[in-house]
Design a protein around this motif. Structure first.
Motif, mmCIF file in Angstrom:
data_model
loop_
_atom_site.group_PDB
_atom_site.id
_atom_site.type_symbol
_atom_site.label_atom_id
_atom_site.label_comp_id
_atom_site.label_asym_id
_atom_site.label_seq_id
_atom_site.Cartn_x
_atom_site.Cartn_y
_atom_site.Cartn_z
ATOM 1 N N ASP A 105 0.895 -0.686 0.088
ATOM 2 C CA ASP A 105 -0.040 0.083 0.147
ATOM 3 C C ASP A 105 1.123 1.066 0.194
ATOM 4 O O ASP A 105 1.546 1.467 0.189
ATOM 5 N N GLY A 106 0.989 2.265 -0.906
ATOM 6 C CA GLY A 106 1.115 3.829 -1.015
ATOM 7 C C GLY A 106 2.550 3.625 -1.509
ATOM 8 O O GLY A 106 3.444 4.516 -1.869
ATOM 9 N N GLN A 107 3.105 2.250 -2.176
ATOM 10 C CA GLN A 107 4.709 1.902 -3.118
ATOM 11 C C GLN A 107 4.125 2.196 -4.560
ATOM 12 O O GLN A 107 3.237 1.334 -4.721
ATOM 13 N N SER A 108 4.550 3.182 -4.742
ATOM 14 C CA SER A 108 3.764 3.388 -6.188
ATOM 15 C C SER A 108 5.252 2.888 -7.259
ATOM 16 O O SER A 108 4.987 2.545 -8.172
ATOM 17 N N GLY A 109 6.591 3.377 -6.923
ATOM 18 C CA GLY A 109 7.712 3.161 -7.947
ATOM 19 C C GLY A 109 8.269 1.484 -7.885
ATOM 20 O O GLY A 109 7.369 0.889 -7.498
ATOM 21 N N PRO A 110 9.139 1.394 -8.258
ATOM 22 C CA PRO A 110 9.511 0.236 -7.908
ATOM 23 C C PRO A 110 9.497 -0.150 -6.800
ATOM 24 O O PRO A 110 10.207 0.414 -5.860
ATOM 25 N N VAL A 111 9.536 -1.821 -6.332
ATOM 26 C CA VAL A 111 10.013 -2.563 -5.359
ATOM 27 C C VAL A 111 10.486 -3.620 -4.808
ATOM 28 O O VAL A 111 11.334 -3.692 -6.281
ATOM 29 N N ALA A 112 11.155 -3.242 -3.440
ATOM 30 C CA ALA A 112 12.255 -4.498 -3.652
ATOM 31 C C ALA A 112 11.400 -5.232 -1.716
ATOM 32 O O ALA A 112 11.015 -4.674 -1.582
ATOM 33 N N LEU A 113 11.938 -6.387 -2.248
ATOM 34 C CA LEU A 113 11.298 -7.521 -1.753
ATOM 35 C C LEU A 113 12.179 -7.591 -0.636
ATOM 36 O O LEU A 113 13.502 -7.997 -1.218
ATOM 37 N N GLY A 114 12.242 -7.329 0.735
ATOM 38 C CA GLY A 114 13.161 -7.375 2.268
ATOM 39 C C GLY A 114 12.882 -8.907 2.753
ATOM 40 O O GLY A 114 11.496 -8.851 3.162
#
Ligand SMILES: Nc1ncnc2c1ncn2[C@@H]1O[C@H](COP(=O)(O)OP(=O)(O)O)[C@@H](O)[C@H]1O
Ligand SMILES: [Mg+2]
Lengths: 380, 283
Positions: A272-281
């Protein structure tokens, strides 16, 4: 909801063109052990000095117990400071050092005497009254500094890396003692440190600072389990960050495409709220290693890799596992199911890495798709 | 080297070893003794001749022992007044110069203000100027003013001159102490509810006091034996050094040696007390 003891509103401090503290707003609750955690030079000391009144903010508002103290000098604020170098008065005895604040406030001599004795007892230094600061050890000087501040029963106690000068063993001991004293006196502590372990052990809440502002504020477990930025993920403990592509949702999970083509799931709320590229941790201790052939239950996320390096630490073993594309992840395994050399994974073995979706976190990926482990792989 | 090893080398080369050892052990002691004698001989002569019983007016040749002049230290006309004047001027100029100099040192060390660099070099001028020039300039200035209380020259003009040259020495000495002063102690005092005034008297002052005392002692000794500048600014008054100079042509009275001895003893006593106090503090 507890009362707010300290409130910063848009506090900024510039030294010339350099912005040391960049529009910080935060609230510290009454009786809380609150830490400012961050690397050297991120503005922790400057923030604390503005609270103590040694530095005036360039702009912004500082409130203590509902009173605007932005422009008050230190001696008119109901706060006391434990300085990093202790700053004990070398020409005064330990008792006179501790009594200094009460004397300035005109407390009667017999009450001062009683409270000094009390304070010395609190920090376990009874019998040292007559010594001079030059005649005690670093750890004792630290406790005198604490007693000298606490005896005034301030609304807030500010501590600037108070354990920085002590050796590791003494530091651990003092961490426990500081926490005990804080609970005993019930005073709000604002604690500055660059040591993430120290902050996590003692604090009720932590603000993780970077370059003049804080990136995340919360309880230690939340910061560790759900870091919101790459910086926080790396500063608190070790993280594996894998760039992913979001491919919609199913049930309460987001479907994410891993670099090697596997699909992974993560709780929807994370994105939620992440718009750009995402990294999974994923934290290294959340990953389980399995033989490639072994079937993985559908409820787990899975990646394939080859063990490249293993170091045996006693309670656990740390593995570096290489994914297909030379990216490396760190894995900690407790030495429970596997403990002997024959049982442990050894370099060259093909493994599957599995973890539960709930054990993931997500941060904005601002590096352009590089898998990374951040933080220092701590060897206990 | 262990003593066993030393012994073995000594057995191999006995003669050289013994001579080298002799020099190691004694050369420093002999050298030190010579230096001490060189420094103390003049003082010893002064003390010795305070017990002389000279035949004529001059006190240059040993004639016999007497304590007559110790019993009558202020015998010669004008000596008592001269010593009193020197002491009064030394005390006053020390007090004024120490107070002003300490404040100037604090200002120069703590604050930045317009003209600070200029002030910094200005403060060294009195130390760098030859005394004779300073004396002559002061004389010119006082004469140019030409009205009381500066003219005719008097007690006040001597005092002004002494305060002036003392200030630079005080500033330099106190600044040296302030330069290493841990500023965070003042912040700690402020943190513990001391306002600026209390912070100065409770923390700053006690810690720079040794520097202030050293500066005051220096100022006092500079003032009490100053001759050149004083001679230009004294007019009709006479200080102790001026008294001696005036008498040097017709024969210096033995009492001058008596008073000189007293000054020496007081100085030695003062140094002894400060050293002892310093040692006690360290322990
Ligand atoms: N008095 C000052 N003048 C100029 N720069 C300063 C001053 N105090 C701190 N800074 C700068 O502000 C930044 C933050 O400093 P500080 O608050 O001491 O960091 P931290 O305590 O987190 O290590 C640093 O880059 C430091 O160099
Ligand atoms: Mg700091």
């Amino acid at each position: 909801m507890a009362d707010i003891e300290v409130r910063l509103v848009d506090v900024t401090k510039r030294f010339g063109d350099f912005v040391a503290v960049d529009a910080i707003s935060l609230e510290v609750r009454d009786g809380e052990f609150f830490s400012l955690l961050g690397p050297s030079g991120c503005g922790k000391t400057t923030t604390l000095r503005m609270l103590g009144g040694f530095e005036e903010p360039t702009s912004g508002l500082i409130e203590l117990h509902g009173q605007d103290v932005t422009w008050l000098p230190p001696y008119k604020r109901n706060v006391n400071t434990v300085f990093q170098n202790y700053a004990l008065f070398p020409h005064l005895s330990i008792a006179e050092n501790i009594a200094f604040g009460l004397k300035r406030r005109g407390v009667k001599a017999d009450e001062i005497k009683r409270r000094v004795a009390e304070a010395l007892e609190l920090v376990q230094l009874t019998g040292y009254e007559a010594r001079k600061p030059g005649q005690i050890s670093g750890g004792q000087a630290q406790r005198v500094a604490l007693a000298r501040a606490l005896i005034n029963r301030p609304g807030v106690l500010l501590l600037d890396e108070p354990l920085g000068a002590l050796d590791l063993k003494l530091r651990k001991q003092m961490q426990v003692e500081l926490k005990r004293i804080q609970q005993e006196v019930g005073i709000t502590f604002i604690y500055v440190t660059h040591d993430q372990e120290e902050a996590m052990t003692m604090s009720d809440r932590i603000a993780v600072m970077n370059k003049g502002h804080y990136e995340q504020l919360g309880e230690p477990e939340v910061l560790y389990e759900r870091p919101k930025t790459r910086f926080v993920a790396g500063f608190l403990g070790v993280s594996n960050l894998i760039p992913v592509k979001s491919e919609g949702t199913a049930d309460n999970y987001a479907i994410l495409r891993l670099p090697d083509g596997h699909a992974a799931r993560a709780p929807r709320a994370l994105l939620d709220g992440q718009s750009g590229p995402v990294a999974l941790g994923v934290r290294p201790e959340k990953i389980r290693l399995k033989a490639r052939a072994e079937e993985t239950s559908g409820q787990y996320n899975r990646l394939d890799g080859i063990v490249r390096h293993s170091s045996y630490i006693g309670v656990s073993t740390q593995y570096i596992v290489e994914l297909g594309d030379e990216r490396q992840l760190t894995v900690f395994e407790q030495n429970v199911e596997r403990a002997t050399k024959a049982e442990l994974w050894s370099p060259g073995e093909e493994v599957a890495l599995t973890w539960l979706p709930e054990h993931s976190f997500a941060v904005p990926d601002d590096t352009g798709g590089v898998v990374e482990q951040t933080g220092i792989a701590a060897v206990e | 080297m262990t003593s066993a090893a030393t012994a073995r080398v000594a057995a191999a080369r006995p003669a050289r070893q013994v001579i080298a050892r002799f020099f190691d052990r004694w050369s420093l002691i002999v050298y030190t003794l010579l230096a001490v004698i060189y420094l103390l001989l003049p003082v010893a002569v002064i003390i010795l001749f305070s017990f002389n019983d000279p035949a004529g007016k001059s006190n240059f040749v040993w004639q016999g022992f007497t304590i007559q002049y110790w019993l009558d230290p202020f015998g010669p006309l004008g000596l008592s007044d001269a010593v009193t004047l020197s002491l009064v001027i030394a005390f006053l100029s020390t007090a004024i110069a120490t107070a002003l100099g300490t404040l100037i040192a604090l200002a120069l060390e703590r604050y930045s203000f317009r003209g600070k660099g200029f002030m910094n070099s200005l403060i060294f001028l009195p130390m760098a100027t030859p005394e004779i020039i300073m004396g002559a300039s002061l004389l010119t200035m006082f004469v140019a003013i030409g009205t009381p209380p500066f003219f005719p020259l008097n007690f006040l003009t001597i005092l002004i001159a002494h305060v002036m040259f003392n200030i630079s020495y005080v500033v330099v000495t106190v600044r040296a102490r302030l330069a290493g002063f841990p500023r965070h102690l003042e912040e700690a005092a402020g943190d513990l509810y001391a306002n600026e005034w209390q912070t100065f008297w409770r923390v700053t002052f006690p810690l720079i006091l040794p520097g202030i005392v050293a500066a005051a002692l220096l100022a006092f000794s500079l003032s009490i034996d100053d001759f050149v500048v004083t001679n230009f600014t004294a007019g009709g008054t006479q200080t102790f050094p001026m008294f001696i100079y005036a008498k040097s042509r017709i024969g210096i009275p033995v009492q001058v040696n008596v008073i000189g001895t007293c000054i020496f003893l007081i100085a030695v006593g003062g140094v002894a007390i400060t050293t002892l106090a310093g040692r006690r503090k360290q322990r």
